[in-house]
Motif scaffolding. Structure first.
Motif, PDB file in Angstrom:
ATOM      1  N   GLN A  92      72.899  36.303-155.784  1.00 48.69           N
ATOM      2  CA  GLN A  92      74.018  37.217-156.056  1.00 48.69           C
ATOM      3  C   GLN A  92      73.805  38.600-155.451  1.00 48.69           C
ATOM      4  O   GLN A  92      74.730  39.168-154.858  1.00 48.69           O
ATOM      5  N   ASP A  93      72.624  39.142-155.587  1.00 50.63           N
ATOM      6  CA  ASP A  93      72.376  40.496-155.090  1.00 50.63           C
ATOM      7  C   ASP A  93      72.493  40.566-153.573  1.00 50.63           C
ATOM      8  O   ASP A  93      73.148  41.459-153.024  1.00 50.63           O
ATOM      9  N   ARG A  94      71.847  39.621-152.899  1.00 50.26           N
ATOM     10  CA  ARG A  94      71.925  39.608-151.427  1.00 50.26           C
ATOM     11  C   ARG A  94      73.350  39.319-150.971  1.00 50.26           C
ATOM     12  O   ARG A  94      73.819  39.887-149.993  1.00 50.26           O
ATOM     13  N   ALA A  95      74.056  38.413-151.678  1.00 53.86           N
ATOM     14  CA  ALA A  95      75.419  38.059-151.294  1.00 53.86           C
ATOM     15  C   ALA A  95      76.353  39.259-151.418  1.00 53.86           C
ATOM     16  O   ALA A  95      77.175  39.514-150.527  1.00 53.86           O
ATOM     17  N   ARG A  96      76.216  40.015-152.497  1.00 55.43           N
ATOM     18  CA  ARG A  96      77.086  41.180-152.686  1.00 55.43           C
ATOM     19  C   ARG A  96      76.820  42.235-151.611  1.00 55.43           C
ATOM     20  O   ARG A  96      77.752  42.796-151.030  1.00 55.43           O
ATOM     21  N   ALA A  97      75.550  42.505-151.350  1.00 58.18           N
ATOM     22  CA  ALA A  97      75.210  43.490-150.321  1.00 58.18           C
ATOM     23  C   ALA A  97      75.720  43.032-148.946  1.00 58.18           C
ATOM     24  O   ALA A  97      76.284  43.832-148.183  1.00 58.18           O
ATOM     25  N   ALA A  98      75.535  41.751-148.632  1.00 57.36           N
ATOM     26  CA  ALA A  98      75.995  41.229-147.347  1.00 57.36           C
ATOM     27  C   ALA A  98      77.510  41.307-147.240  1.00 57.36           C
ATOM     28  O   ALA A  98      78.047  41.683-146.188  1.00 57.36           O
ATOM     29  N   LEU A  99      78.210  40.979-148.318  1.00 58.85           N
ATOM     30  CA  LEU A  99      79.671  41.015-148.324  1.00 58.85           C
ATOM     31  C   LEU A  99      80.187  42.433-148.111  1.00 58.85           C
ATOM     32  O   LEU A  99      81.082  42.661-147.283  1.00 58.85           O
ATOM     33  N   GLU A 100      79.624  43.393-148.827  1.00 61.86           N
ATOM     34  CA  GLU A 100      80.091  44.769-148.697  1.00 61.86           C
ATOM     35  C   GLU A 100      79.806  45.321-147.306  1.00 61.86           C
ATOM     36  O   GLU A 100      80.663  45.974-146.702  1.00 61.86           O
ATOM     37  N   GLY A 101      78.625  45.047-146.770  1.00 64.01           N
ATOM     38  CA  GLY A 101      78.302  45.498-145.412  1.00 64.01           C
ATOM     39  C   GLY A 101      79.208  44.849-144.374  1.00 64.01           C
ATOM     40  O   GLY A 101      79.680  45.499-143.439  1.00 64.01           O
ATOM     41  N   PHE A 102      79.440  43.553-144.553  1.00 64.59           N
ATOM     42  CA  PHE A 102      80.315  42.811-143.634  1.00 64.59           C
ATOM     43  C   PHE A 102      81.729  43.385-143.638  1.00 64.59           C
ATOM     44  O   PHE A 102      82.324  43.615-142.586  1.00 64.59           O
ATOM     45  N   LEU A 103      82.268  43.637-144.834  1.00 60.13           N
ATOM     46  CA  LEU A 103      83.628  44.173-144.920  1.00 60.13           C
ATOM     47  C   LEU A 103      83.727  45.567-144.295  1.00 60.13           C
ATOM     48  O   LEU A 103      84.689  45.879-143.602  1.00 60.13           O
ATOM     49  N   ARG A 104      82.730  46.399-144.533  1.00 58.38           N
ATOM     50  CA  ARG A 104      82.750  47.743-143.964  1.00 58.38           C
ATOM     51  C   ARG A 104      82.738  47.683-142.430  1.00 58.38           C
ATOM     52  O   ARG A 104      83.491  48.380-141.766  1.00 58.38           O
ATOM     53  N   ARG A 105      81.877  46.824-141.857  1.00 58.64           N
ATOM     54  CA  ARG A 105      81.825  46.679-140.391  1.00 58.64           C
ATOM     55  C   ARG A 105      83.142  46.135-139.850  1.00 58.64           C
ATOM     56  O   ARG A 105      83.652  46.619-138.833  1.00 58.64           O
ATOM     57  N   ALA A 106      83.698  45.116-140.527  1.00 54.90           N
ATOM     58  CA  ALA A 106      84.961  44.528-140.062  1.00 54.90           C
ATOM     59  C   ALA A 106      86.088  45.553-140.107  1.00 54.90           C
ATOM     60  O   ALA A 106      86.902  45.646-139.177  1.00 54.90           O
ATOM     61  N   TRP A 107      86.143  46.330-141.166  1.00 57.22           N
ATOM     62  CA  TRP A 107      87.183  47.350-141.306  1.00 57.22           C
ATOM     63  C   TRP A 107      86.993  48.447-140.252  1.00 57.22           C
ATOM     64  O   TRP A 107      87.946  48.902-139.630  1.00 57.22           O
TER      65      TRP A 107
END
Length: 171
Positions: A92-107
């Protein structure tokens, strides 16, 4: 449900219907009952209206589902899906961090839609599948996330989410 015609409406309708002639080879429909016949009939018991289907619930608390037309364009890839993130094997911790970083880069890159693959879990109730919508509803992601929806079957179905991103403000 249609409402019954009022007697004065039936009179007007009978005048209009009297001016219409069927096409050759067509059968004439039975005329509507007269206003007097309706007035003398005992009122029929009107069945209760069918219950309205409830609006589908939001996918999660803070963000709406993607608009149906946009969801359709993303699913049919008329709006491209330029980035995908697969969270299989993450805790969960790695998934949340990866998701937030991914969304920020995509945006930041100006993408309008991305695909996040969470997986379904062992029995269809995987923790990442349940938690990802909560994470996407976080207040610090609100300026980026326009909506989410379950992905089309070819993109992962119930084990994946389309995330629609807002336009980046000009500046």
């Amino acid at each position: 449900m249609k409402r019954p015609l009022k007697p004065e409406e039936l009179k007007v309708w009978s005048v209009v219907a009297g001016t219409v002639h069927p096409l050759p080879g067509r059968v004439v429909a039975a005329p509507p009952p007269s206003a007097e016949a309706i007035a003398t009939e005992t009122p029929a018991r009107i069945p209760p209206p069918a219950p309205l289907r409830p609006k589908p619930p939001r996918v999660r608390g803070g963000v709406d589902e993607i608009e149906p037309n946009r969801h359709h364009r993303i699913a049919r890839e008329r709006d491209p899906i330029p980035a995908r993130l697969d969270l299989h094997g993450y805790d969960q911790d790695r998934a949340r961090a990866a998701l937030e970083g991914f969304l920020r880069r995509a945006w930041d890159d100006g993408y309008r839609a991305v695909l996040v693959i969470t997986g379904k879990g062992v029995q269809g109730d995987g923790i990442l599948r349940r938690r990802a919508p909560e994470w996407l509803a976080a207040p610090h992601l609100a300026p980026m996330v326009a909506g989410i929806s379950e992905a089309h079957r070819r993109h992962g179905g119930a084990g994946a989410l389309y995330v629609a991103l807002k336009r980046k403000p000009r500046g």
